[in-house]
Design an enzyme around this catalytic site. Sequence first.
Site, mmCIF file in Angstrom:
data_model
loop_
_atom_site.group_PDB
_atom_site.id
_atom_site.type_symbol
_atom_site.label_atom_id
_atom_site.label_comp_id
_atom_site.label_asym_id
_atom_site.label_seq_id
_atom_site.Cartn_x
_atom_site.Cartn_y
_atom_site.Cartn_z
ATOM 1 N N HIS A 279 -2.003 4.993 9.654
ATOM 2 C CA HIS A 279 -0.711 5.697 9.642
ATOM 3 C C HIS A 279 -0.819 7.075 10.284
ATOM 4 O O HIS A 279 -0.219 8.037 9.828
ATOM 5 C CB HIS A 279 -0.196 5.832 8.208
ATOM 6 N N GLU B 104 4.095 -4.982 8.855
ATOM 7 C CA GLU B 104 2.750 -4.881 8.259
ATOM 8 C C GLU B 104 2.274 -6.229 7.728
ATOM 9 O O GLU B 104 1.093 -6.380 7.393
ATOM 10 C CB GLU B 104 2.754 -3.839 7.140
ATOM 11 N N HIS C 130 0.828 -1.218 0.000
ATOM 12 C CA HIS C 130 0.000 0.000 0.000
ATOM 13 C C HIS C 130 0.864 1.270 0.000
ATOM 14 O O HIS C 130 0.443 2.318 0.527
ATOM 15 C CB HIS C 130 -0.983 -0.006 1.183
ATOM 16 N N HIS D 259 10.470 -4.161 4.518
ATOM 17 C CA HIS D 259 11.016 -2.822 4.340
ATOM 18 C C HIS D 259 11.285 -2.179 5.696
ATOM 19 O O HIS D 259 10.675 -2.531 6.702
ATOM 20 C CB HIS D 259 10.112 -1.925 3.491
HETATM 21 FE FE LIG Z 1 2.323 1.303 5.597
#
Ligand SMILES: [Fe+2]
Length: 286
Positions: free
Chosen positions: A59, A239, A12, A192
């Site tokens: 977020h 995530e 995303h 990441h």
């Molecule tokens: Fe994210």
Amino acid sequence: MARIIGGIGTTHVPSIGKAIADGKQNDPYWKPFFSGFDYVHQWLAREQPDTVVVFSNDHGLNFFLDKLPTFAVGAACEYRNEDEGWGIPVSRPVPGDPALSWHLINRLVGDGFDITMCQDMLIDHAVTIPLSLMWPDFNWPVRIVPISINTVQHPLPSMARCLELGRSVGRALVSYSEDKKVLIVGTGGLSHQLDGKRAGFINKAFDTHCMDRLAHDPEALAQYSILQLVELAGAQGVEFLNWMAMRGAMPGEVGELHRNYHIPISNTAAATLVFENRPRAQRKAA
Ligand SMILES: [Fe+2]
């Protein structure tokens, strides 16, 4: 009853939204990623889900570090998107499915999940970008039930707990009286890390390991601790918890239909995975 047609795992990353806005889908940098959705478009056109249950992480649009629920379930009539400062166009509101939301909330609490229930909830890029990737004409023909998992403020829920959260949602969907086709989506990842000494960290071997086992052996992945997940997937690669919940919400025979994996998209490993969820074969009476 609700029928769970399958699940989709997708990244995303906010820059995807900017690439869409700028029409860069066929640029050499972006094409290997966007072309991975050709199959998704055909599959969705065939399956035509009515409602999407989306596991994602907020977020900072709804929840910040001062108050951050471990699990939050949307129960709104519609979900507005608001500007997060990424240069992404603000999306139109997405209709909710409050009756299904309350059914899920009741069943989740009954199963021992002390969730936060949100009758007012915004959606950020973790929801709008997957919708834009799945239905690129922006005519999103679905209602949504957003479920937010804390992947930001430690302590995070465990891999096993998120798998169980998904399983509780799957049981609730199967028990829902109204006929509808439901798609499960988990967003974010894969490996990441955006900050610190390991900024830019990507672990293709671990991502492949996770994708290889998610359909048939999610219990093996549930053994990883959060600390191990941070080490192997990166601080933001956690995530993947959203993908674990997505997998858990499919109670049938789960098979992988499609996979795309591309490095890098904005310093992340971008993955797309499509699962079908077939009803389990009925056992013959003895
Ligand atoms: Fe994210």
